[in-house]
Design a protein around this motif. Sequence first.
Motif, short mmCIF file in Angstrom:
data_model
loop_
_atom_site.label_atom_id
_atom_site.label_comp_id
_atom_site.label_asym_id
_atom_site.label_seq_id
_atom_site.Cartn_x
_atom_site.Cartn_y
_atom_site.Cartn_z
N LYS A 196 0.84 -1.20 0.00
CA LYS A 196 0.00 0.00 0.00
C LYS A 196 0.87 1.25 0.00
CE LYS A 196 -3.62 2.30 2.65
NZ LYS A 196 -4.48 2.24 3.83
N GLU A 197 1.93 1.22 0.81
CA GLU A 197 2.82 2.37 0.91
C GLU A 197 3.52 2.65 -0.42
OE1 GLU A 197 2.79 -0.20 3.16
OE2 GLU A 197 1.68 0.93 4.67
N SER A 198 4.00 1.60 -1.10
CA SER A 198 4.69 1.84 -2.36
C SER A 198 3.72 2.30 -3.45
CB SER A 198 5.47 0.60 -2.81
OG SER A 198 4.60 -0.46 -3.12
N LEU A 199 2.49 1.82 -3.39
CA LEU A 199 1.49 2.29 -4.35
C LEU A 199 1.18 3.78 -4.13
CD1 LEU A 199 -1.03 -0.67 -4.35
CD2 LEU A 199 0.28 0.14 -6.30
N LEU A 200 1.05 4.16 -2.87
CA LEU A 200 0.75 5.56 -2.57
C LEU A 200 1.93 6.48 -2.88
CD1 LEU A 200 -1.22 5.12 0.77
CD2 LEU A 200 -2.15 5.72 -1.48
N ALA A 201 3.13 5.93 -2.83
CA ALA A 201 4.33 6.73 -3.10
C ALA A 201 4.61 6.88 -4.59
CB ALA A 201 5.53 6.10 -2.40
N THR A 202 3.91 6.14 -5.42
CA THR A 202 4.13 6.21 -6.86
C THR A 202 3.71 7.57 -7.40
OG1 THR A 202 3.67 3.84 -7.02
CG2 THR A 202 3.56 5.08 -9.06
N SER A 203 4.49 8.08 -8.33
CA SER A 203 4.16 9.38 -8.91
C SER A 203 2.89 9.29 -9.76
CB SER A 203 5.32 9.88 -9.77
OG SER A 203 5.41 9.11 -10.95
N GLU A 204 2.26 10.43 -9.94
CA GLU A 204 1.03 10.46 -10.74
C GLU A 204 1.29 10.03 -12.18
OE1 GLU A 204 -1.27 14.04 -10.45
OE2 GLU A 204 -1.04 14.13 -8.27
N ASP A 205 2.50 10.26 -12.67
CA ASP A 205 2.85 9.87 -14.04
C ASP A 205 2.84 8.35 -14.22
OD1 ASP A 205 3.14 12.53 -14.71
OD2 ASP A 205 5.32 12.52 -14.39
N TYR A 264 0.74 6.36 -12.60
CA TYR A 264 -0.55 5.87 -12.14
C TYR A 264 -1.04 4.75 -13.03
CZ TYR A 264 -5.46 5.78 -10.81
OH TYR A 264 -6.70 5.37 -10.40
N MET A 265 -1.36 3.62 -12.41
CA MET A 265 -1.86 2.41 -13.08
C MET A 265 -0.93 1.95 -14.20
SD MET A 265 -4.21 1.50 -11.15
CE MET A 265 -5.08 0.18 -11.91
N ASN A 266 0.36 1.94 -13.88
CA ASN A 266 1.34 1.41 -14.82
C ASN A 266 1.18 -0.12 -14.90
OD1 ASN A 266 2.69 0.24 -12.61
ND2 ASN A 266 4.06 1.98 -12.37
#
Length: 63
Positions: free
Chosen positions: A7-16, A18-20
Amino acid sequence: MSKTLTKESLLATSEDDYMNDEQLEFFQALLNDLKQQTMAHIEEMKAESSIITHKESNDTFCA
């Protein structure tokens, strides 16, 4: 999946990002796991319901 997402790594992902591809794979695996758990639970409830219904019908005939 190359690494385990949290969850933490997902939330830390940049908006660019998103859903990679990695996130899509993670969520698809999560949804498939939830589907399997739900299907197993449904089958357990069907079996339990069948046992209860069978017992109730036997109690009716024995009364």
